[in-house]
Design an enzyme around this catalytic site. Structure first.
Site, PDB file in Angstrom:
ATOM      1  N   ARG A 126      -7.546  10.155   4.115  1.00  0.00           N
ATOM      2  CA  ARG A 126      -8.628  10.322   5.068  1.00  0.00           C
ATOM      3  C   ARG A 126      -8.475   9.415   6.290  1.00  0.00           C
ATOM      4  O   ARG A 126      -8.475   9.878   7.432  1.00  0.00           O
ATOM      5  CB  ARG A 126      -9.944   9.996   4.354  1.00  0.00           C
ATOM      6  CG  ARG A 126     -11.185  10.151   5.189  1.00  0.00           C
ATOM      7  CD  ARG A 126     -12.339   9.612   4.376  1.00  0.00           C
ATOM      8  NE  ARG A 126     -12.127   9.930   2.958  1.00  0.00           N
ATOM      9  CZ  ARG A 126     -12.970  10.648   2.231  1.00  0.00           C
ATOM     10  NH1 ARG A 126     -14.076  11.098   2.754  1.00  0.00           N
ATOM     11  NH2 ARG A 126     -12.718  10.882   0.960  1.00  0.00           N
ATOM     12  N   THR A 127      -8.287   8.124   6.054  1.00  0.00           N
ATOM     13  CA  THR A 127      -8.209   7.192   7.175  1.00  0.00           C
ATOM     14  C   THR A 127      -6.986   7.495   8.041  1.00  0.00           C
ATOM     15  O   THR A 127      -7.064   7.534   9.267  1.00  0.00           O
ATOM     16  CB  THR A 127      -8.153   5.741   6.653  1.00  0.00           C
ATOM     17  OG1 THR A 127      -9.269   5.531   5.807  1.00  0.00           O
ATOM     18  CG2 THR A 127      -8.183   4.738   7.782  1.00  0.00           C
ATOM     19  N   LYS A 133      13.041  -4.296  -1.745  1.00  0.00           N
ATOM     20  CA  LYS A 133      14.431  -4.122  -1.330  1.00  0.00           C
ATOM     21  C   LYS A 133      14.892  -5.349  -0.549  1.00  0.00           C
ATOM     22  O   LYS A 133      16.047  -5.445  -0.182  1.00  0.00           O
ATOM     23  CB  LYS A 133      14.566  -2.880  -0.453  1.00  0.00           C
ATOM     24  CG  LYS A 133      14.397  -1.586  -1.221  1.00  0.00           C
ATOM     25  CD  LYS A 133      14.493  -0.404  -0.275  1.00  0.00           C
ATOM     26  CE  LYS A 133      14.183   0.882  -1.004  1.00  0.00           C
ATOM     27  NZ  LYS A 133      13.988   1.982  -0.063  1.00  0.00           N
ATOM     28  N   ARG A 184      -2.363  -0.434   7.486  1.00  0.00           N
ATOM     29  CA  ARG A 184      -3.139  -0.600   6.246  1.00  0.00           C
ATOM     30  C   ARG A 184      -2.242  -1.292   5.235  1.00  0.00           C
ATOM     31  O   ARG A 184      -1.067  -0.958   5.098  1.00  0.00           O
ATOM     32  CB  ARG A 184      -3.602   0.739   5.690  1.00  0.00           C
ATOM     33  CG  ARG A 184      -4.111   0.578   4.255  1.00  0.00           C
ATOM     34  CD  ARG A 184      -4.871   1.734   3.743  1.00  0.00           C
ATOM     35  NE  ARG A 184      -6.184   1.804   4.354  1.00  0.00           N
ATOM     36  CZ  ARG A 184      -7.170   2.558   3.859  1.00  0.00           C
ATOM     37  NH1 ARG A 184      -6.981   3.280   2.784  1.00  0.00           N
ATOM     38  NH2 ARG A 184      -8.334   2.590   4.449  1.00  0.00           N
ATOM     39  N   HIS A 205     -12.229  -3.795   7.052  1.00  0.00           N
ATOM     40  CA  HIS A 205     -11.925  -2.408   7.430  1.00  0.00           C
ATOM     41  C   HIS A 205     -12.808  -2.131   8.655  1.00  0.00           C
ATOM     42  O   HIS A 205     -13.800  -1.419   8.587  1.00  0.00           O
ATOM     43  CB  HIS A 205     -12.260  -1.477   6.267  1.00  0.00           C
ATOM     44  CG  HIS A 205     -11.660  -0.104   6.405  1.00  0.00           C
ATOM     45  ND1 HIS A 205     -11.059   0.333   7.563  1.00  0.00           N
ATOM     46  CD2 HIS A 205     -11.576   0.922   5.525  1.00  0.00           C
ATOM     47  CE1 HIS A 205     -10.626   1.573   7.383  1.00  0.00           C
ATOM     48  NE2 HIS A 205     -10.925   1.948   6.151  1.00  0.00           N
TER      49      HIS A 205
END
Lengths: 427, 332
Positions: free
Chosen positions: B66-67, B94, B116, B146
């Protein structure tokens, strides 16, 4: 080489000296006289110490030197050079090296390598359990023979209380000292900062005060049972300090230290996700910091240590909880201790004792005093020199410090180890 | 410290990392700008040329549909070129550090990263290490912040309720792990909301939560009394360690928003949820789909709000930004 340290303000708390005295050091590296010259003393070198403080070399209870195993962070050579540049002449290295200091060979190897550099003295702390795994006891008596001055599981918790009890009992059999980082690992969880206002606001997983309280409570119960000589490392909370004081009043053989940074910083220094202030135990509230200071003044806490943990730059270039905890702290030990004098918490001799004779007494070693006949480990420092901690100014390989860019007061000018000048700063 | 990072030397928004410390005026400027962008989504050609030639990278180290989608649509409606990168945090195993990943993408001449990450402070860290021409928007970092979600929430509240000064807002659920709650509380306090309540069992409330200037409740019925806005939060099961709640059934029984519990609030109270919703766990379907729910308008508003933030950060100065000028309310 015989040496005369002339005209300095000599502070030797163990011998109750606090005044202008000359210090005479013979050619074999021992203190030959204090105040008055021994017969036929002819110094080959004179250090003019007018306006400077002359004190025993600093004794640091905990400094990670990263060798062996983590040489990309620092080496014995680099950190011993940093130690003597900071006036530290004796330091203890915890066993959490790779491999762990859990055999006499490892203990001897570290000492012999350090000996090769001829800088500060290193006393290893032996592991309490093999590989710090918290299961099998180490050969403590053999490690003691090999030069380990105390035993600890470093930051790895011994979760099995029965193993901890056995470790204490065994150490007590040989009158050995155990160093404890007391913390309940379950309450700590994945915490990376103090569970308080700042961590909550930043959304960081917290370590509650109760983690230290529960850890100290368990260990005190076991100390009570085993009567082992125990030393609590890096206490951080008011409640733990209160429990320590109560135990001491009951006559338990317990001592404690605090890191220099916990006496000055609080959780508020984490603002803006400042990973340089990421340490374990975490920086706590102002109330906790003030309690640590009171315990230092009142004598319950007997030593200030650096808890030096040099890191490579990348170790701190990560989101806070992923960054590695620890401060490169050898070079701030003296100025941060002297700051307590400036802030009128301690008198100068009290402050000097907390980084010289009192940690030496905790370890049971012959250091931290300038008695005639003792090894001439000396720190000469300028108490009024103001300087800024910068990347260039730091001798340690680790530049990770929340004090970077801050002005400090007090700096070593000469460091003498075993009668030899191992550090001298151009002034 | 964050304030120094979020604004440039002219006081213009440079990064958007947190609501903490933002002035009421800045928040209102964003809301007003967003209002001017609402109409873009209703046009036949849903595009304005504000970010033409700019490259926006959605850098998602943590899964989100959604975001990420709303950021992507927002950037495309501003005519930016958008690249979506979903990088599992394990890819850093890695050997590449977070900053190395960003530096590589930055070397491809990108202007804006929407980040994010599962760890608090990640966006902050990146913002501290990018060159001056690169901008960062925090799309959620751990349990920290957020901020764009908080902005779309207050935008939605304003469009339904008007002024904030008389509003009582209740935030219900997993406050402990919620970055949405932290940012939301800061936004509501900055806008002068009359009262912000948090409602949860004590296991899901952070220690010293009062220091966020909220009133904590563990009694859902009392906490909902007379509130104007109810914001439900998702129970973040993936972040939970240890025994935080006994069972989902017990949680719904005590803290689920049912029509009966909703009746404790003011009759015209609105119900919000940042999504994704767990129906039957924190909210009853009858409420989620009911007349008081504004959950879908929240999603729609998210695009306009994110367009506004991108435009303010990356777009031309306000005086040459026609879309932003139209319909602007007076700011405080």
């Amino acid at each position: 080489m015989s040496l005369l340290v002339r005209g300095g303000h000599l502070v030797d708390p163990a011998n109750r000296i606090n005044g202008k005295r000359d210090l005479y050091i013979d050619g074999r590296g021992f203190v030959a006289g204090v105040g008055s010259a021994p017969d036929d003393f002819k110094p080959r070198r004179v250090i003019e110490a007018d306006g400077l403080v002359v004190c025993p070399g600093l004794v640091d209870l905990r400094a990670r030197l990263r060798e062996p195993g983590l040489e990309y962070k620092a080496t014995l050579e680099s950190e011993l050079a940093a130690a003597v540049a900071a006036g530290i002449t004796t330091l203890c290295c915890p066993p959490d090296t790779n491999p762990v200091i859990d055999t006499p060979a490892m203990a001897q190897m570290i000492q012999s390598r350090a000996w090769r550099y001829g800088l500060a003295f290193i006393h290893p702390l032996g592991a309490l359990t093999r590989g710090l795994q918290g299961q099998q006891l180490t050969d403590m008596e053999s490690l003691d023979e090999a030069g380990c001055v105390a035993f600890t599981n470093a930051l790895k918790p011994i979760t099995d209380s029965l193993v901890m009890r056995r470790a204490m009992e065994y150490a007590a059999s040989f009158d050995l000292t155990v160093f404890l980082h007391s913390e309940d690992p379950w309450l700590k969880g994945v915490g990376c900062c103090h569970e308080g206002e700042v961590g909550m606001r930043l959304g960081l997983p917290g370590i509650p005060e109760a983690a230290e309280t529960a850890g100290v409570a368990r260990d005190l119960a076991l100390i009570d049972q085993t009567r082992v000589r125990a030393h609590f490392c890096g206490l951080s909370t008011a409640r733990a300090v209160q429990m320590l004081g109560e135990a001491q009043r009951r006559g338990l053989p317990v001592t404690a230290d605090v890191t220099a940074h916990h006496l000055h910083l609080t959780e508020h220094d984490l603002e803006g996700f400042n990973t340089q202030a990421h340490v374990l135990p975490p920086l706590r509230s102002r109330r906790d910091r003030d309690a640590l200071r009171r315990a230092l003044k009142g004598g319950a806490i007997g030593a200030i240590c650096s808890d030096h943990q040099p890191h490579e730059p990348d170790a701190k270039l990560a989101p806070f909880s992923d960054s590695e905890p620890g401060i490169s702290a050898l070079e701030t030990l003296l100025p941060l201790t002297l700051k307590l004098v400036d802030e009128k918490l301690l008198a100068l001799p009290e402050a000097v004792a907390l980084v010289t004779s009192r940690p030496a007494d905790i370890l049971g070693i012959d250091a931290g005093r300038l008695s005639v006949g003792s090894t001439a480990d000396v720190c000469v420092f300028d108490p009024n020199e103001r300087w800024t901690l910068t990347g260039q100014a730091i001798v340690s390989r680790g530049h990770n410090s929340p004090f970077l860019g801050r002005e400090l007061k007090g700096r070593a000018t000469h460091t003498i180890v075993g009668g030899k000048i191992v550090y001298e700063r151009e002034r | 410290m964050t304030q120094g990072l979020q604004f440039d030397s002219q006081g213009r928004l440079k990064h958007f990392l947190t609501i903490e410390g933002l002035s009421r005026r800045t928040i209102l400027e964003i809301l007003d700008t967003a209002e001017s962008f609402i109409s873009v989504g209703q046009r036949e050609i849903k595009k304005v040329p504000l970010l033409r030639g700019k490259t926006v990278v959605n850098l998602f180290f943590e899964a989100s549909t959604r975001t990420r989608t709303t950021f992507e649509i927002a950037a495309k409606r501003l005519s930016a070129d958008v690249i979506n990168l979903a990088i599992s945090t394990s890819s850093t195993s890695k050997g590449e550090t977070l900053l190395d990943t960003v530096r590589n993408l930055e070397a491809m001449h990108t202007e804006l990263f929407v980040v994010r990450h599962s760890l608090a402070g990640a966006a902050h860290l990146i913002a501290s290490h990018v060159p001056p021409h690169v901008h960062i928007i925090n799309a959620g970092d751990g349990a920290h912040a957020h901020p764009t979600q908080a902005m779309l929430d207050v935008f939605t509240i304003r469009s339904h309720k008007g002024e904030f000064e008389k509003l009582k807002v209740a935030i219900v659920g997993d406050i402990l792990h919620s970055r949405v709650a932290r940012s939301q509380i800061q936004a509501l306090n900055a806008l002068g909301a009359a009262e912000v309540r948090v409602i949860a069992p004590k296991t899901l409330l952070p220690t010293a939560v009062e220091r966020l200037r909220v009133v904590p409740y563990s009694d859902m019925r009392r906490g909902l009394e007379d509130v104007d806005v109810i914001m439900m939060l998702r129970l973040q099961r993936e972040r939970m360690r240890g025994a935080l709640i006994p069972s989902e059934q017990e949680y719904f029984r005590v803290y689920g928003l049912t029509p009966e519990r909703l009746a404790r609030a003011k009759p015209d109270a609105i119900v919000m949820h940042p999504g994704p919703m767990n129906r039957g766990l924190e909210i009853d379907s009858a409420v989620a789909d009911g007349s008081q729910s504004v959950i879908l308008p929240q999603v729609t508003n998210g695009i306009a709000v994110r367009m506004a933030i991108m435009a303010l950060i990356l777009g031309p100065p306000a005086e040459v930004r026609p879309a932003a000028r139209r319909g602007t309310r007076a700011t405080a």
